[in-house]
Design a protein around this motif. Structure first.
Motif, PDB file in Angstrom:
ATOM      1  N   ALA A   1       0.800  -1.386  -0.157  1.00 30.70           N
ATOM      2  CA  ALA A   1      -0.427   0.166  -0.025  1.00 30.70           C
ATOM      3  C   ALA A   1       1.253   1.184   0.353  1.00 30.70           C
ATOM      4  CB  ALA A   1      -1.212  -0.019   1.477  1.00 30.70           C
ATOM      5  N   MET A   2       0.831   2.093  -1.262  1.00 33.00           N
ATOM      6  CA  MET A   2       2.195   2.811  -1.420  1.00 33.00           C
ATOM      7  C   MET A   2       1.238   4.242  -2.020  1.00 33.00           C
ATOM      8  SD  MET A   2       5.724   2.628  -2.962  1.00 33.00           S
ATOM      9  CE  MET A   2       5.182   0.978  -4.391  1.00 33.00           C
ATOM     10  N   ASP A   3       2.046   5.610  -0.371  1.00 32.06           N
ATOM     11  CA  ASP A   3       1.067   6.322  -0.895  1.00 32.06           C
ATOM     12  C   ASP A   3       1.873   6.716  -2.315  1.00 32.06           C
ATOM     13  OD1 ASP A   3       0.397   9.396  -0.529  1.00 32.06           O
ATOM     14  OD2 ASP A   3       2.423   9.633   0.731  1.00 32.06           O
ATOM     15  N   VAL A   4       0.909   8.217  -3.120  1.00 33.15           N
ATOM     16  CA  VAL A   4       1.531   7.997  -4.343  1.00 33.15           C
ATOM     17  C   VAL A   4       2.402   9.408  -4.688  1.00 33.15           C
ATOM     18  CG1 VAL A   4       0.088   9.710  -4.897  1.00 33.15           C
ATOM     19  CG2 VAL A   4       0.693   8.648  -6.471  1.00 33.15           C
TER      20      VAL A   4
ATOM     21  N   VAL B   1      -0.571  -0.962  -4.333  1.00 35.05           N
ATOM     22  CA  VAL B   1      -2.199  -0.200  -4.841  1.00 35.05           C
ATOM     23  C   VAL B   1      -1.388   1.091  -4.623  1.00 35.05           C
ATOM     24  CG1 VAL B   1      -3.982   0.018  -2.856  1.00 35.05           C
ATOM     25  CG2 VAL B   1      -3.579  -2.278  -3.422  1.00 35.05           C
ATOM     26  N   VAL B   2      -1.944   1.894  -4.798  1.00 34.01           N
ATOM     27  CA  VAL B   2      -1.508   3.429  -4.622  1.00 34.01           C
ATOM     28  C   VAL B   2      -2.572   4.010  -3.954  1.00 34.01           C
ATOM     29  CG1 VAL B   2       0.478   3.964  -6.236  1.00 34.01           C
ATOM     30  CG2 VAL B   2      -1.983   4.309  -5.963  1.00 34.01           C
TER      31      VAL B   2
ATOM     32  N   ASP C   1      -1.654  -2.209  -9.618  1.00 33.46           N
ATOM     33  CA  ASP C   1      -2.760  -2.133  -9.533  1.00 33.46           C
ATOM     34  C   ASP C   1      -4.182  -2.396  -9.512  1.00 33.46           C
ATOM     35  OD1 ASP C   1      -1.402  -5.144 -10.436  1.00 33.46           O
ATOM     36  OD2 ASP C   1      -0.093  -4.512  -8.465  1.00 33.46           O
ATOM     37  N   GLY C   2      -3.629  -1.185  -8.895  1.00 34.14           N
ATOM     38  CA  GLY C   2      -4.884  -0.044  -8.774  1.00 34.14           C
ATOM     39  C   GLY C   2      -4.260   1.253  -7.332  1.00 34.14           C
ATOM     40  N   PHE C   3      -5.920   1.519  -7.184  1.00 35.05           N
ATOM     41  CA  PHE C   3      -5.360   3.239  -6.025  1.00 35.05           C
ATOM     42  C   PHE C   3      -6.584   2.643  -5.092  1.00 35.05           C
ATOM     43  CE2 PHE C   3      -8.822   5.108  -8.670  1.00 35.05           C
ATOM     44  CZ  PHE C   3      -9.275   5.531  -8.070  1.00 35.05           C
ATOM     45  N   LEU C   4      -6.512   3.791  -4.194  1.00 30.36           N
ATOM     46  CA  LEU C   4      -6.685   4.185  -2.564  1.00 30.36           C
ATOM     47  C   LEU C   4      -6.709   5.051  -2.239  1.00 30.36           C
ATOM     48  CD1 LEU C   4      -8.511   1.540  -0.605  1.00 30.36           C
ATOM     49  CD2 LEU C   4      -6.911   1.532   0.628  1.00 30.36           C
ATOM     50  N   LEU C   5      -8.460   5.343  -1.628  1.00 32.10           N
ATOM     51  CA  LEU C   5      -8.739   7.393  -1.479  1.00 32.10           C
ATOM     52  C   LEU C   5      -8.024   6.535   0.245  1.00 32.10           C
ATOM     53  CD1 LEU C   5     -11.861   8.533  -2.912  1.00 32.10           C
ATOM     54  CD2 LEU C   5      -9.118   8.757  -3.686  1.00 32.10           C
ATOM     55  N   LYS C   6      -7.283   7.711   0.720  1.00 28.31           N
ATOM     56  CA  LYS C   6      -7.281   7.589   2.084  1.00 28.31           C
ATOM     57  C   LYS C   6      -8.298   7.879   2.750  1.00 28.31           C
ATOM     58  CE  LYS C   6      -2.211   9.560   1.908  1.00 28.31           C
ATOM     59  NZ  LYS C   6      -1.721  10.213   2.465  1.00 28.31           N
ATOM     60  N   ARG C   7      -9.301   7.952   2.522  1.00 30.00           N
ATOM     61  CA  ARG C   7     -10.720   8.799   3.055  1.00 30.00           C
ATOM     62  C   ARG C   7     -11.492   7.331   2.581  1.00 30.00           C
ATOM     63  NH1 ARG C   7     -11.333  12.088  -1.859  1.00 30.00           N
ATOM     64  NH2 ARG C   7     -12.948  11.433  -2.816  1.00 30.00           N
ATOM     65  N   ALA C   8     -10.616   6.587   2.309  1.00 28.17           N
ATOM     66  CA  ALA C   8     -12.061   4.952   1.616  1.00 28.17           C
ATOM     67  C   ALA C   8     -12.600   4.536   4.045  1.00 28.17           C
ATOM     68  CB  ALA C   8     -10.696   4.432   1.202  1.00 28.17           C
ATOM     69  N   ARG C   9     -13.389   4.049   3.605  1.00 29.15           N
ATOM     70  CA  ARG C   9     -14.329   3.127   4.192  1.00 29.15           C
ATOM     71  C   ARG C   9     -13.249   2.096   5.294  1.00 29.15           C
ATOM     72  NH1 ARG C   9     -18.666   4.376   1.552  1.00 29.15           N
ATOM     73  NH2 ARG C   9     -19.107   2.587   0.965  1.00 29.15           N
ATOM     74  N   PRO C  10     -13.276   1.374   6.367  1.00 24.96           N
ATOM     75  CA  PRO C  10     -12.240   0.914   6.669  1.00 24.96           C
ATOM     76  C   PRO C  10     -12.554  -0.520   5.622  1.00 24.96           C
ATOM     77  CG  PRO C  10     -13.178   1.345   8.459  1.00 24.96           C
ATOM     78  CD  PRO C  10     -14.100   1.922   7.752  1.00 24.96           C
TER      79      PRO C  10
ATOM     80  N   VAL D   1     -10.367  -3.262   3.162  1.00 23.71           N
ATOM     81  CA  VAL D   1     -10.066  -4.544   3.463  1.00 23.71           C
ATOM     82  C   VAL D   1     -10.267  -5.171   1.986  1.00 23.71           C
ATOM     83  CG1 VAL D   1     -11.215  -7.038   4.627  1.00 23.71           C
ATOM     84  CG2 VAL D   1     -10.453  -4.394   5.746  1.00 23.71           C
ATOM     85  N   GLN D   2     -11.630  -4.688   1.310  1.00 26.16           N
ATOM     86  CA  GLN D   2     -12.055  -5.350   0.353  1.00 26.16           C
ATOM     87  C   GLN D   2     -10.939  -5.171  -0.844  1.00 26.16           C
ATOM     88  OE1 GLN D   2     -14.397  -3.338  -1.624  1.00 26.16           O
ATOM     89  NE2 GLN D   2     -16.060  -5.775  -2.983  1.00 26.16           N
ATOM     90  N   ALA D   3     -10.416  -3.437  -0.718  1.00 30.43           N
ATOM     91  CA  ALA D   3      -9.457  -3.596  -1.536  1.00 30.43           C
ATOM     92  C   ALA D   3      -7.913  -4.687  -1.707  1.00 30.43           C
ATOM     93  CB  ALA D   3      -8.236  -2.087  -1.504  1.00 30.43           C
ATOM     94  N   MET D   4      -7.420  -4.824  -0.286  1.00 31.96           N
ATOM     95  CA  MET D   4      -6.408  -6.047  -0.304  1.00 31.96           C
ATOM     96  C   MET D   4      -6.756  -7.440  -1.137  1.00 31.96           C
ATOM     97  SD  MET D   4      -4.124  -3.806   1.402  1.00 31.96           S
ATOM     98  CE  MET D   4      -4.652  -2.081   0.163  1.00 31.96           C
TER      99      MET D   4
END
Length: 220
Positions: free
Chosen positions: A53-56, A81-82, A101-110, A114-117
């Motif tokens: 899980a990588m900060d952009v 995942v950025v 492979d994809g990205f995740l918002l820092k404000r995403a719900r818990p 989990v689903q993203a991983m």
């Protein structure tokens, strides 16, 4: 075996928050942390995480350069995942083009975190497909060029592979594609593998980007 995650972000509070969310799951383990992309490769080689899980945006080496470096130098690299504050961001699209492979918002719900991983490891569907489509539509044309079109022509996808790629670009999972085309799941999986091989990309995210940048799939 648990799904293992390496957290890379220059903000300790962000890392702590992600760790708390992920380690609340019995099947996920955070195996390490880093404060900058420059520290990623030695940690990956030592810890062998399933997902990074990588900060952009980071001060020494940002997520784009770190992603390129990982994919260039690490055999059998982990999924990447950025993690970003803003979804419609040139940096995010740059990271996806670099091989994330994809990205995740820092404000995403818990539950979304989990689903993203889990989804990115399974590889059968896009992470947040509507957002990926929006990014590809917004930035794909400006990055698209004759090289992208030539690469798509060289791939020489069959008619059925073209259908599958267009459905992938719409965000459908393998199961949804199978239902739409009235074929078996293994048949779709075989088509997806063939598409990735012909396009020379490592996952469906890069295949979708190639589809937009080549003009094979039109925005909208």
């Amino acid at each position: 075996m648990p799904l293992t995650v390496l957290l890379v972000d220059d903000e300790p509070l962000v890392r702590a928050g992600l760790r708390a969310v992920l380690e609340a799951q019995p099947d996920i383990e955070v195996v390490g942390e880093a404060g900058d992309g420059a520290a990623v490769i030695p940690l990956i080689r030592r810890l062998r995480p399933d997902v990074v899980a990588m900060d952009v945006r980071m001060p020494l080496m940002d997520g784009i350069e770190a992603t390129r470096a990982v994919l260039r130098t690490v055999p059998d690299p982990p999924k990447i995942v950025v993690v970003t504050t803003f979804e419609n961001d040139e940096y995010v699209y740059g990271a996806l083009r670099a091989g994330a492979d994809g990205f995740l918002l820092k404000r995403a719900r818990p539950a979304e975190i989990v689903q993203a991983m889990r989804l990115v490891v399974e590889g059968d569907s896009l992470l947040f497909p509507a957002a990926v489509r929006q990014l590809a539509a917004a930035h794909g044309e400006e990055h698209g060029n004759a090289g992208a079109r030539a690469a798509m022509e060289r791939a020489a996808l069959t008619g059925r592979e073209g259908e599958v790629l267009r459905l992938m670009a719409r965000g459908l999972s393998n199961a949804e594609i199978a239902a739409r085309l009235v074929v078996g799941g293994e048949t779709v999986k075989s088509h997806v593998s063939s598409i990735l091989a012909k396009l020379g990309v490592r996952d469906r995210t890069q295949a979708v980007i190639a589809a937009y940048e080549s003009g094979f799939v039109a925005p909208g």
